[in-house]
Design a protein around this motif. Structure first.
Motif, mmCIF file in Angstrom:
data_model
loop_
_atom_site.group_PDB
_atom_site.id
_atom_site.type_symbol
_atom_site.label_atom_id
_atom_site.label_comp_id
_atom_site.label_asym_id
_atom_site.label_seq_id
_atom_site.Cartn_x
_atom_site.Cartn_y
_atom_site.Cartn_z
ATOM 1 N N ILE A 27 -2.365 -3.833 0.025
ATOM 2 C CA ILE A 27 -1.956 -2.454 0.284
ATOM 3 C C ILE A 27 -2.933 -1.811 1.242
ATOM 4 O O ILE A 27 -4.152 -1.949 1.093
ATOM 5 C CB ILE A 27 -1.907 -1.668 -1.036
ATOM 6 C CG1 ILE A 27 -0.878 -2.300 -1.960
ATOM 7 C CG2 ILE A 27 -1.568 -0.212 -0.790
ATOM 8 C CD1 ILE A 27 -1.042 -1.945 -3.388
ATOM 9 N N LYS A 28 -2.385 -1.114 2.216
ATOM 10 C CA LYS A 28 -3.263 -0.495 3.215
ATOM 11 C C LYS A 28 -3.955 0.714 2.615
ATOM 12 O O LYS A 28 -3.319 1.628 2.100
ATOM 13 C CB LYS A 28 -2.422 -0.066 4.415
ATOM 14 C CG LYS A 28 -3.099 0.922 5.318
ATOM 15 C CD LYS A 28 -3.385 0.350 6.670
ATOM 16 C CE LYS A 28 -4.036 1.389 7.555
ATOM 17 N NZ LYS A 28 -4.267 0.919 8.885
ATOM 18 N N TYR A 29 -5.247 0.701 2.653
ATOM 19 C CA TYR A 29 -5.992 1.896 2.293
ATOM 20 C C TYR A 29 -7.355 1.839 2.947
ATOM 21 O O TYR A 29 -7.980 0.788 2.997
ATOM 22 C CB TYR A 29 -6.138 2.033 0.771
ATOM 23 C CG TYR A 29 -6.555 3.434 0.420
ATOM 24 C CD1 TYR A 29 -5.608 4.454 0.435
ATOM 25 C CD2 TYR A 29 -7.871 3.750 0.164
ATOM 26 C CE1 TYR A 29 -5.980 5.756 0.182
ATOM 27 C CE2 TYR A 29 -8.245 5.054 -0.089
ATOM 28 C CZ TYR A 29 -7.308 6.052 -0.080
ATOM 29 O OH TYR A 29 -7.676 7.337 -0.315
ATOM 30 N N LEU A 35 -4.110 -1.218 -10.878
ATOM 31 C CA LEU A 35 -3.299 -1.326 -9.663
ATOM 32 C C LEU A 35 -3.844 -2.367 -8.695
ATOM 33 O O LEU A 35 -3.108 -2.946 -7.921
ATOM 34 C CB LEU A 35 -3.214 0.036 -8.977
ATOM 35 C CG LEU A 35 -2.450 1.087 -9.778
ATOM 36 C CD1 LEU A 35 -2.587 2.446 -9.126
ATOM 37 C CD2 LEU A 35 -0.987 0.707 -9.885
ATOM 38 N N ILE A 36 -5.155 -2.573 -8.717
ATOM 39 C CA ILE A 36 -5.732 -3.614 -7.873
ATOM 40 C C ILE A 36 -6.595 -4.526 -8.744
ATOM 41 O O ILE A 36 -6.927 -4.168 -9.872
ATOM 42 C CB ILE A 36 -6.562 -3.044 -6.698
ATOM 43 C CG1 ILE A 36 -7.639 -2.087 -7.214
ATOM 44 C CG2 ILE A 36 -5.662 -2.378 -5.690
ATOM 45 C CD1 ILE A 36 -8.606 -1.654 -6.142
ATOM 46 N N GLN A 62 2.162 -2.012 3.469
ATOM 47 C CA GLN A 62 1.777 -3.137 2.632
ATOM 48 C C GLN A 62 2.237 -4.487 3.169
ATOM 49 O O GLN A 62 3.164 -4.570 3.971
ATOM 50 C CB GLN A 62 2.295 -2.937 1.220
ATOM 51 C CG GLN A 62 3.798 -2.845 1.174
ATOM 52 C CD GLN A 62 4.331 -2.872 -0.242
ATOM 53 O OE1 GLN A 62 3.633 -3.265 -1.145
ATOM 54 N NE2 GLN A 62 5.558 -2.476 -0.428
ATOM 55 N N LEU A 79 -6.631 -4.192 -1.617
ATOM 56 C CA LEU A 79 -6.479 -3.203 -0.552
ATOM 57 C C LEU A 79 -6.944 -3.814 0.760
ATOM 58 O O LEU A 79 -7.792 -4.691 0.769
ATOM 59 C CB LEU A 79 -7.337 -1.978 -0.860
ATOM 60 C CG LEU A 79 -7.061 -1.281 -2.183
ATOM 61 C CD1 LEU A 79 -8.052 -0.142 -2.384
ATOM 62 C CD2 LEU A 79 -5.646 -0.732 -2.209
ATOM 63 N N LYS A 127 -0.249 -9.145 -3.024
ATOM 64 C CA LYS A 127 0.180 -7.853 -2.501
ATOM 65 C C LYS A 127 -1.033 -7.162 -1.895
ATOM 66 O O LYS A 127 -2.028 -6.934 -2.580
ATOM 67 C CB LYS A 127 0.752 -7.029 -3.649
ATOM 68 C CG LYS A 127 1.555 -5.851 -3.200
ATOM 69 C CD LYS A 127 2.299 -5.267 -4.374
ATOM 70 C CE LYS A 127 3.040 -4.023 -3.956
ATOM 71 N NZ LYS A 127 3.756 -3.414 -5.052
ATOM 72 N N GLN A 151 -8.345 3.031 -9.042
ATOM 73 C CA GLN A 151 -7.172 2.168 -8.846
ATOM 74 C C GLN A 151 -7.319 0.886 -9.652
ATOM 75 O O GLN A 151 -6.388 0.397 -10.258
ATOM 76 C CB GLN A 151 -6.996 1.788 -7.364
ATOM 77 C CG GLN A 151 -6.797 2.949 -6.433
ATOM 78 C CD GLN A 151 -5.597 3.766 -6.802
ATOM 79 O OE1 GLN A 151 -4.486 3.273 -6.843
ATOM 80 N NE2 GLN A 151 -5.821 5.029 -7.103
#
Lengths: 401, 802
Positions: free
Chosen positions: B384-386, B405-406, B361, B37, B382, B400
């Motif tokens: 991802i913006k969060y 996912l991460i 992303q 992220l 990858k 996550q």
């Protein structure tokens, strides 16, 4: 009053003066155009016949006020942004620059961001740039070494013809044309918004009809509770609940990926759940009004099936007040929903507006505000005109008498 | 009819979405993928125009520099295969056959020595990063100044340029050329001329300040300011009773209004053609880019010339300002467009950019034609913006990870479920040093982010900022109180009392509520962080510092090492604080009324305000002394209650509005000088310590510190150099009491869970090193603690060989 306070007051006065001038100019220009048209209309020709239609007159009147609104919004945004301190643009690196060069660096940063000119000049430039006619601008330069002095000089490497020039982004996407950012973002917001919108209509209308036809039965009560809940709970709360539900229970990814269809589902469902009751409750309301009409009784007497009465006859009449909202909803979908975009990391317009304000990206804020103003005013305009077109009860000609 | 149209539109919209969705998803998730992220979006990838962290996070992987670091932090060849240094001259041999690739993977050109010349040309134009060049490359500073002069349109503008001023006031570099110094004078008609030094007017100190403030605040009367600054200390120009500037030799006094007229009436008139020729010659010389110290000798040989023999220059090459760039490509797309989209970027680094959707992303894929492809293990990265900075999101981030996912996360104490699961365990026996969960590990970082934060004792809080900019600069003190505070801080004993009296450990406990259990871990007792600089034997700067500390305090080196090690408070000494405060009391009691108010410029948010209030209350209390049975409060530290927004804080901290401000410094190159230079009069923090305008005579201690830094900088042998810098730093903290070192964000221990194989990534706090994904491997499952121990042992063993 100290000199500085006095300076601020004069600055404020200057701003107000500019705002007034802008308002007067705007009204004058648009007024003159209208007057010329009216003058031309005096003679009897096709033109007059065209413009004597009440709907046309109504449209022109509405368009005029919409334009004035946009000019005002543009001016106000511009002036408010200029009142913010500009330190944010250079504070992050100014300490690193040798002391004797700092002043020059600040000056050049201000020049780069167009803040060095007097406000009125900046405003006039801005008007010139947003007027939609073709202008050629240099979007990108490169360095060449002067053969004689051996110094490096800038030369333009790409000219571009643009119609509306909002300038280039200062912070969010440095040096990218604001127009390009708008296209890119609006496309994402629009596709999502459009699908959500269609979904809302496809589910919302039948739900409303069902609620009306089964008044006070379970489905009606369910619909009412649903819509009250959606109205009463802040959007962010149920968006998060939906997200947690999908993530925990269905183990679905909630990161949006433009290229992966499965990631579109959750944000779309969020938008759908939020949008459906608004439509359903209004459909129900107008339907219930219509159900007690004579023609329904007549249809019943004729022995038509209940579904046929509801969907064909009643809905057709009840839909009239709702027609206004359909184009509005479609056009508004262009702008996206801030919360949904933020939660699922969707690169849409809604997020961009908030972020650009936070980071003081003036050209981007200006561009976005104009687009938002334009879309809103014209969505309502189109909504009103559609209503006028479809609703026989709206009589525009009344004033003429 | 209309119905059909509507549905077909819908089908079209849906199919468009479906098509775009199918085309890519099938290709994803092949090979080794790393997902993480990120918080802040990159704004541009133009590495010649920016070095902000959020941007380098993306572009660092796309382009390589001349050198890189290995996992131990030593400099290794990258695009340069080897290099030689002869004093100021550095020769780099460029790796042959490295290609520039376009975003579609097609070869565009070969990387050649000229590419570094090109990138330097552009980087020099960017105020954001050209400081990295002007501090090293010969004639680069002069080149910028000469360009600025050439760009000036009128004589008034020309006169105001630093280049002209430098010439007129005998700037060192011109002085060496043997020209006569020319100073400005006011003629009968009120115009300003540049005549000989005898006829030149001069200003007293006050007038200089008035000019400086007027200039900086109006932002428009640059010539006035520069002219004032160029005057020497005589009394021909003074400030009259009404606060206007007056000239003894002029027929009338110049008020602000007249000054504005004079500004536009500036004309340059050379007294002698000789001076004019000399000036033009200098201008021509410095405007010539060929005289800047960078040269492509041939296609694969690059030569840099630095201002002085700076051995640490090699580490500066890790910055993106020294990355190569292809001139043809920039000419094609233009500099402003360069790096704004994926296809307006050229690649020669370990990864290529595949997706760059800001606010959504970023996807990087492996560059298959990379020169060192075997060391690039990640096929896809990858991001991802969060918003992970918000503590309420920590639990969400953990889930996550748990859903796969991460690939890693830091366990936070504000996420109670996660904290129990990974750190304390259900029986509550785990600690951050020995987490309960087998996947969790204690993540230690000596250097953290490398940004070292200091608390400045500003003895020259410039009240004119507040007077002239009441809407931007805010203080809760009156002018008299500010002056009293300045006077008090000029007292050495009082400053020492403040240094010893600040209970940093207590303050840390109050602060940093988020993810650290042992908050003292952030603390640093030195300005230069540990692990930042080592000598040829691997001995750390902090060890040298401990030796100096031991010598000055009559203790053993081991004792001193305990005191100076980061992660605990080794400075605070309340007994000493009270002694120094008593001494200060005796010195000040006749001339000042107590308590003297000192203003602290703190952050604006509610949490910080409560932390600060607590810290200040303790500080004030610890500084109280007993004189003859009475408790005396000599200084009263107050928080600036007018700071309520982020902008208020930014202005207050950047313009040092306050007696006590906190600022941090990130290193520009791998040498202690990058930190310690900031505390000299020409340094970046001069105005924060209030030393920017003092003379040697006014502050002999400061002159002594500067001499120590200069002496250390002259030393080329690493061990001696570090020792001398350690002496200088000790002097700044304990003998001149200029600053209090405080904390280094990210330092210390936290508990993490990660699938990244540890001890592989490049190490270093300078440049873009930390943002490269080269050498990194990711597993399908988290690395267990047992395996981590093994890898650590192997890493430590390899350290010696290295």
């Amino acid at each position: 009053m100290s000199d500085q306070q006095w300076e601020l007051m004069t600055l404020l006065a200057e701003y107000m003066f500019i705002a007034m001038i802008a308002l007067l100019l705007g009204t004058f220009v648009i007024g003159t155009i209208c007057r010329i048209i009216t003058k031309f209309m005096r003679k009897d020709n096709w033109f007059k016949r065209f413009f004597s239609r009440p709907l046309v007159v109504y449209t022109i009147r509405r368009t005029k006020s919409a334009l004035i609104t946009i000019v005002l919004v543009a001016t106000a945004t511009f002036l408010l942004l200029r009142m913010l301190p500009d330190g944010i643009y250079y504070m992050s690196y100014i300490n690193k620059i040798p002391v004797e060069r700092q002043a020059a660096a600040i000056a050049s940063a201000r020049a780069k961001f167009g803040l060095d000119k007097p406000v009125i000049e900046q405003l006039l430039d801005y008007y010139y740039n947003i007027l939609p006619f073709k202008k050629s601008i240099c979007v990108s330069q490169s360095l060449v070494q002067d053969p004689i002095s051996k110094a490096l000089i800038w030369k333009c490497s790409e000219y571009k013809d643009v119609y509306i020039n909002f300038g280039t982004s200062l912070v969010i996407r440095k040096n990218v044309l604001v127009m390009d950012i708008l296209y890119e973002r609006a496309a994402v917001s629009f596709v999502i918004g459009l699908i959500a919108c269609l979904g809302q209509i496809i589910i919302g209308y039948p739900l409303g009809v069902l609620m009306a036809s089964k008044k006070d039965k379970f489905i009606d009560k369910f619909g009412k509770v649903y819509s009250v809940l959606i109205d009463a709970i802040p959007a962010i709360v149920y968006y998060f609940l939906i997200m947690i539900l999908f993530q925990r229970v269905f183990s679905m990814t909630t990161f949006f990926d433009r290229y992966d269809m499965s990631t579109w589902i959750v944000p779309l469902i969020s938008l759908l759940i939020a949008g459906i009751p608004g439509i359903a409750i209004w459909v129900r309301r107008y339907m219930v009004d219509e159900v007690s009409s004579d023609y329904v009784k007549f249809a019943k007497a004729k022995g038509l099936s209940k579904n046929r009465i509801m969907f064909v006859h009643v809905l057709r009449n009840a839909i009239v007040p709702l027609v206004r909202t359909i184009p509005t909803a479609f056009i508004f979908s262009l702008l996206g929903s801030y919360y949904v975009e933020k939660i699922y990391s969707i690169p849409g317009l809604g997020q961009t507006l908030i972020n650009s304000i936070n980071q003081q990206d003036n050209p981007l804020v200006q561009g976005l505000v104009i687009i938002f103003a334009f879309v809103s005013t014209f969505a309502y305009l189109i909504g009103d005109i559609t209503t006028a077109l479809v609703d026989p009860r709206v009589s525009l000609a009344a004033k003429e008498d | 009819m209309s119905k059909r149209r509507l549905s077909s539109l819908m089908v079209f919209a849906l199919s468009a979405v479906a098509l775009s969705a199918c085309s890519c998803s099938s290709k994803a998730n092949r090979g080794m993928t790393y997902t993480a992220l990120y918080n802040y979006d990159a704004t541009t990838l133009n590495y010649m125009d920016t070095n902000k962290a959020e941007n380098s996070e993306v572009f660092a992987s796309l382009v390589d520099g001349l050198v890189e670091t290995d996992k131990y932090g030593s400099i290794k060849p990258a695009l340069a295969t080897s290099w030689e240094q002869e004093g100021k001259k550095w020769t780099f041999h460029i790796r042959e056959g490295v290609k520039w690739l376009k975003s579609n993977g097609k070869e565009y050109a070969t990387v050649k020595a000229q590419d570094w010349v090109t990138s330097l040309q552009y980087a020099l134009q960017s105020d954001e990063i050209n400081y990295l060049i002007t501090m090293f490359i010969e004639n680069s500073e002069e080149y910028i100044l000469a360009t600025e002069y050439a760009a000036a349109q009128t004589d008034a503008e020309r006169v105001s340029t630093t280049f002209f001023q430098a010439f007129a006031t005998g700037y060192d570099k011109f002085k060496a050329s043997g020209f006569e110094v020319v100073l400005p004078t006011v003629g009968q008609n009120g115009n300003w001329y540049y005549g000989s030094i005898d006829t030149g007017v001069a200003a007293g100190k006050e007038a200089t300040d008035a000019g400086k403030n007027a200039y900086e605040l109006s932002g428009s009367s640059a010539p006035l300011y520069n002219w004032y600054m160029s005057l020497t200390e005589e009394d021909d120009v003074y400030v009259d009773a009404e606060g206007n500037w007056a000239f003894k030799n002029a027929t009338e006094s110049f008020t602000g209004e007249h000054a504005a007229e004079a500004e536009t009436a500036v004309e340059i008139e050379w007294e002698t053609t000789q001076a004019q020729d000399a000036f033009n010659a200098a201008l021509a010389e410095y405007s010539d880019f060929d005289n800047v110290g960078v040269k492509a000798v041939d296609d694969y040989t690059l030569e840099y010339t630095t201002y002085a023999t700076q051995n640490y220059f090699i580490s500066a090459l890790l910055h993106s300002a020294y990355y190569p760039a292809n001139a043809d490509f920039i000419e094609e797309v233009g500099f402003e467009n360069f790096g704004t989209t994926i296809d307006k970027m050229l690649y020669c680094g370990p990864h290529m950019l595949k997706t760059w959707d800001i606010e959504s992303q970023v996807v990087l894929t492996k560059n298959k034609k990379y020169w060192d492809a075997e060391n690039v293990h990640l096929d896809t990265i990858k991001l991802i913006k969060y918003d992970t900075s918000n503590s309420s999101n920590y639990g969400w981030v953990r889930t996550q990870y748990e859903q796969g996912l991460i690939d890693g996360f830091n366990v936070s104490s504000s996420d109670t479920d996660g904290w129990t699961k990974y750190v304390t365990g259900s029986d509550g026996t785990g600690t951050i040093f020995d987490p309960a969960h087998g996947d969790a590990y204690s993540n230690e970082s000596e250097m953290g982010t490398g940004s070292s934060y200091l608390l400045f004792l500003n003895r020259n809080f410039n009240y004119s900022w507040v007077e002239n900019y009441p809407n931007l600069m805010k203080t809760s003190l009156t002018k008299a109180e500010v002056a009293a505070g300045n006077k008090a801080l000029a007292n050495l004993n009082l400053r020492k009392a403040l240094v010893y009296g600040l209970d940093r450990s207590y303050a840390q406990e109050a602060n940093w509520a988020d993810d650290y259990i042992n908050k003292d871990q952030y603390l640093s007792n030195t300005y230069v962080p540990k692990e930042f600089a080592v000598d040829e034997n691997g001995k750390d700067y902090v060890e040298y510092y401990a030796e100096v500390y031991a010598e000055k305090n009559n203790m053993t080196v081991a004792q001193a090492a305990e005191k100076t090690a980061p992660g605990q408070d080794g400075i605070t000494n309340l007994t000493k604080a009270k002694q120094f405060m008593t001494a200060a009391y005796n010195e000040l009691k006749d001339t000042m009324t107590f308590p003297i108010k000192l203003e602290y410029a703190g952050l604006w948010d509610a949490d910080s305000i409560s932390y600060d209030t607590e810290m200040i209350a303790k500080w004030n209390n610890d500084l109280k002394i007993t004189v003859g049975g009475d408790t005396v409060q000599v200084v009263e530290i107050v928080r600036n209650s007018n700071i309520v927004t982020e902008m208020d804080y930014l202005y207050a901290s950047n313009y040092s509005v306050g007696h006590l401000t906190i600022m941090g410094w990130g290193p520009d190159y791998a040498d202690p000088l990058t930190y310690l230079d900031t505390l000299t009069r020409a340094g970046a923090f001069a105005s924060f310590a209030g030393i920017d305008v003092v003379t040697d005579a006014q502050d002999p201690l400061l002159a002594q510190y500067e001499a120590l830094v200069a002496a250390a900088d002259d030393e080329s042998e690493p061990s001696k150099r570090l020792e001398k810098f350690a002496e200088a730093e000790y002097f700044a903290i304990y003998e001149d009491a200029m600053v209090i070192p405080w904390y280094i964000p990210g330092r210390g221990t936290r508990v993490s869970v990660s699938k990244i194989v540890p001890y592989q990534a490049m190490k270093g706090a300078v440049g873009c090193v930390a943002n490269k994904y080269k050498f990194i491997e990711v597993r399908k499952t988290a690395i267990s603690r047992a395996e981590r121990e093994e890898l650590k042992a192997a890493y430590e063993a390899g350290k010696g060989e290295n």
